[in-house]
Scaffold this active site. Structure first.
Site, PDB file in Angstrom:
ATOM      1  CB  SER A 113      -0.946  -0.043   1.194  1.00 14.18           C
ATOM      2  OG  SER A 113      -1.836   1.031   1.132  1.00 14.18           O
ATOM      3  CG  HIS A 114       0.239   3.605   3.360  1.00 10.94           C
ATOM      4  ND1 HIS A 114      -0.652   2.560   3.479  1.00 10.94           N
ATOM      5  CD2 HIS A 114       0.775   3.791   4.574  1.00 10.94           C
ATOM      6  CE1 HIS A 114      -0.664   2.149   4.730  1.00 10.94           C
ATOM      7  NE2 HIS A 114       0.196   2.868   5.422  1.00 10.94           N
ATOM      8  CG  ASP A 277      -2.710   4.092  -1.552  1.00  6.33           C
ATOM      9  OD1 ASP A 277      -3.473   4.053  -2.528  1.00  6.33           O
ATOM     10  OD2 ASP A 277      -2.649   3.167  -0.710  1.00  6.33           O
ATOM     11  CG  ASP A 279      -2.786  -0.395  -2.589  1.00  8.80           C
ATOM     12  OD1 ASP A 279      -2.660   0.725  -2.065  1.00  8.80           O
ATOM     13  OD2 ASP A 279      -3.485  -1.302  -2.090  1.00  8.80           O
ATOM     14  CG  ASP A 281      -6.141   0.894  -1.212  1.00 11.60           C
ATOM     15  OD1 ASP A 281      -5.230   1.733  -1.063  1.00 11.60           O
ATOM     16  OD2 ASP A 281      -6.186  -0.182  -0.577  1.00 11.60           O
ATOM     17  NE  ARG A 282      -3.927   3.977   3.035  1.00 12.26           N
ATOM     18  CZ  ARG A 282      -3.423   4.118   4.243  1.00 12.26           C
ATOM     19  NH1 ARG A 282      -2.908   5.277   4.607  1.00 12.26           N
ATOM     20  NH2 ARG A 282      -3.424   3.120   5.094  1.00 12.26           N
ATOM     21  CE  LYS A 376      -7.716   2.062   1.959  1.00 15.80           C
ATOM     22  NZ  LYS A 376      -7.351   0.788   2.570  1.00 15.80           N
TER      23      LYS A 376
HETATM   24  C1  G16 Z   1      -5.194  -0.583   5.343  1.00 19.30           C
HETATM   25  C2  G16 Z   1      -6.582  -1.109   5.506  1.00 19.30           C
HETATM   26  C3  G16 Z   1      -7.501  -0.013   5.974  1.00 19.30           C
HETATM   27  C4  G16 Z   1      -6.949   0.604   7.239  1.00 19.30           C
HETATM   28  C5  G16 Z   1      -5.540   1.104   6.990  1.00 19.30           C
HETATM   29  C6  G16 Z   1      -4.860   1.614   8.249  1.00 19.30           C
HETATM   30  O1  G16 Z   1      -5.170   0.343   4.312  1.00 19.30           O
HETATM   31  O2  G16 Z   1      -7.071  -1.626   4.294  1.00 19.30           O
HETATM   32  O3  G16 Z   1      -8.763  -0.559   6.177  1.00 19.30           O
HETATM   33  O4  G16 Z   1      -7.761   1.660   7.649  1.00 19.30           O
HETATM   34  O5  G16 Z   1      -4.751   0.040   6.522  1.00 19.30           O
HETATM   35  O6  G16 Z   1      -4.708   0.573   9.127  1.00 19.30           O
HETATM   36  P1  G16 Z   1      -3.821   0.718  10.427  1.00 19.30           P
HETATM   37  O7  G16 Z   1      -4.411   1.889  11.175  1.00 19.30           O
HETATM   38  O8  G16 Z   1      -3.982  -0.587  11.128  1.00 19.30           O
HETATM   39  O9  G16 Z   1      -2.413   1.023  10.008  1.00 19.30           O
HETATM   40  P2  G16 Z   1      -4.107   0.231   3.145  1.00 19.30           P
HETATM   41  O10 G16 Z   1      -4.386   1.429   2.289  1.00 19.30           O
HETATM   42  O11 G16 Z   1      -2.774   0.284   3.848  1.00 19.30           O
HETATM   43  O12 G16 Z   1      -4.363  -1.078   2.507  1.00 19.30           O
END
Ligand code: G16
Length: 543
Positions: A113-114, A277, A279, A281-282, A376
């Site tokens: 992800s990010h 971000d 991937d 989704d954000r 998302k």
């Molecule tokens: C992931 C999850 C999200 C979550 C985020 C932050 O996002 O898919 O549902 O809100 O992590 O999670 P945490 O607070 O546990 O770090 P992504 O965009 O990283 O896949």
């Protein structure tokens, strides 16, 4: 071809977090590490012989190598067909779209992800089920259980597939289709939003800037904004995906998307700014000198949903993660629809969407989406905003001011303390829990504690229970502070403090969130003894 059965030994640290297994690239590069986890997925999901799998990742370093390994393992484990994004790339929402459109058995998404990428960065892998959404906890728990007892995995000795060429290839009796997922995804977006109205907006002096942060959304954004909506080429920045995201941190927030933020807060700023971000989704939404919190973004989309053709019939309900502000709850109340509060993690929305209970979902962590897929979706959110602006013809700031005048403002901010020693972070949480009995009734300045708890959730669809999902300190006036440990970091612990205060007074709606929440920030530090327990005197990231 020969199917090889390779002996292996379990790794003890393959427990999926908030969103799959995320580790340093160097961890994944250890012999058998990736293979063990993939075999654990295959052993858990028990796909019928000949099943179809979707496969792709955010294009970060190690993506290509991992794709080739997984293809050979899929062939050895009896899959009949794998749909792979061209170049091995699929944004997370596009992967969800592909799983649903082609009705695959499931999909494997390679992404951290990010988190930063590159040889010293992070890598990740997660499994999505046939509905297109992240596997629920009962599956991720079973994958982890399998990873702890694995003794062998299966792989073929075939040659690599050319991932850049569209077409169908054979790999040891299994078909590999390299697909153009950008087209599939763009079609889906065109079916939801008023592209004609957005095209008109983008050609009538309205200026936008989209920052793909050298991550996966670049090609998707080019196809949609430039080719289909006619935006000028300079509407995009950092639109070429790079394996290390240009040494950047592809997290669309005020800290890491600073290049975009400087443009939107600079002279002659565009009317609208957005970023996505690693991937895809954000999303982050900005106006001219204006930041929209993800919590407010969800509320605004819900309040204006009928302006987009795909939602013109209205929305069935809204879901938000617990630490997300209650701004969307106020909209739901006025619309007379339910609003669900779930733990953090997109996987908790899947059941609600499948059951038709909710249409829109959102999280404070820059995630917004709907039941068009089961992830998302960053570009979806950007298009939804453009659709609303195209109809309303207001500035982003004016839109928010009117929204707050109608519903009140849930002033909101999140303070992250990243890379803490795990013991210190756990110590803060334990200390807070130890005070649950004494806190109710305690006064801090103008705030009095009403209740406190450790959030737990019972899924209304399948009855599954998730406990210890974050500590909530709720005050009598509806304000609250939430403490939670992140489940996506790869180094030490990240403690997140979520601060929220309800402000009905319109004369205070223009205030900067940090100013409006100053007293609550001090209370959070006092309540948690954070400075003494962690040695930190300020957060790493404020959003
Ligand atoms: C992931 C999850 C999200 C979550 C985020 C932050 O996002 O898919 O549902 O809100 O992590 O999670 P945490 O607070 O546990 O770090 P992504 O965009 O990283 O896949």
């Amino acid at each position: 071809m020969t199917i090889q059965t390779i002996s292996t030994q379990p790794f003890t640290d393959q427990k999926p977090g908030t969103s799959g297994l995320r580790k340093r690239v160097t961890v994944f590069q250890q012999p058998h590490y990736l293979e063990n986890f993939v075999q654990s997925i295959f052993d858990t999901i028990d796909a019928p012989p000949g099943a179809t799998l979707a496969l792709g990742g955010d294009g970060r370093y190690y993506n290509r190598k991992a794709i080739q390994i997984i293809l050979k393992m899929a062939a050895a484990n009896g899959f009949g067909r794998v749909l792979v994004g061209q170049g091995g790339i699929l944004s997370t929402p596009a992967a969800s779209c592909v799983i649903r459109k082609y009705r695959t058995f499931g999909g494997i998404i390679l992404s951290a992800s990010h988190n930063p990428g590159g040889p010293d960065g992070d890598f990740g892998i997660k499994y999505n089920t046939a509905n297109g959404g992240p596997a629920p906890e009962k599956i991720t728990d079973a994958i982890f259980a399998n990873s702890k007892k694995i003794s062998e995995y299966k792989i073929t000795d075939s040659i690599d597939i050319p991932l850049d060429i569209l077409g169908t290839f054979e790999l040891s009796g299994m078909q590999v289709e390299v697909i153009d997922a950008v087209g599939d995804y763009a079609e889906l977006m065109a079916s939801l939003f008023d592209f004609a109205a957005i095209r008109l907006l983008l050609n009538s002096g309205f200026r936008m800037k989209f920052d793909a942060m050298h991550a996966v959304t670049g090609p998707y954004a080019r196809e949609i904004f430039i080719n289909r909506l006619g935006a000028p080429a300079d509407s995009l920045m950092n639109a070429v995906p790079l394996e290390d995201f240009g040494r950047g941190h592809p997290d669309p927030n005020l800290t890491y998307a600073h290049e975009l933020v400087e443009i939107l807060y600079g002279d002659n700023a565009p009317d609208f700014g957005a970023a996505s971000d690693g991937d895809g989704d954000r999303n982050m939404i900005l106006g001219d000198h204006f930041f929209v919190t993800p919590s407010d973004s969800l509320a605004v989309l819900a309040a204006n949903a009928r302006l987009a053709p795909g939602y013109a019939q209205g929305i069935a309900g809204i879901a938000r993660s617990m630490p997300t502000s209650a701004a969307a709850d106020r909209v739901a109340e006025e619309l007379g629809i339910p609003c669900f509060e779930t733990p953090t993690g997109w996987k908790f929305f899947g059941n609600l969407m499948d059951a038709g209970k909710v249409t829109l979902c959102g999280e404070e962590s820059f995630g917004t989406g709907s039941d068009h897929v089961r992830e998302k979706d960053g570009l979806w959110a950007v298009l939804f905003w453009l659709n609303i602006l195209a109809i309303k013809r207001q500035s982003v700031e004016a839109l928010l001011m009117r929204h707050w005048a109608r519903f009140g403002r849930n002033v909101y901010s999140r303070h992250d303390y990243e890379g803490l020693p795990t013991e210190a972070a756990n110590g803060v949480m334990q200390y807070l829990r130890a005070n649950f009995n004494t806190l109710p009734g305690a006064r801090f300045g103008r705030y009095t504690v009403d209740t406190c708890d450790d959030f737990s959730y019972t899924d209304p669809v399948d009855g599954s229970v998730s406990t210890a999902q974050g500590i909530r300190i709720m005050f009598k006036d509806g304000s609250r502070i939430v403490f939670r440990l992140s489940g996506t970091g790869t180094e030490g612990a990240t403690l997140r403090i979520y601060l929220e205060a309800y402000e009905p007074d319109t004369s205070r709606h223009h205030l900067d969130a940090q100013v409006a929440l100053a007293e609550m920030i001090e209370i959070a530090l006092e309540l948690s003894e954070l400075k003494i327990r962690t040695g930190r005197d300020k957060p790493t990231v404020i959003t």
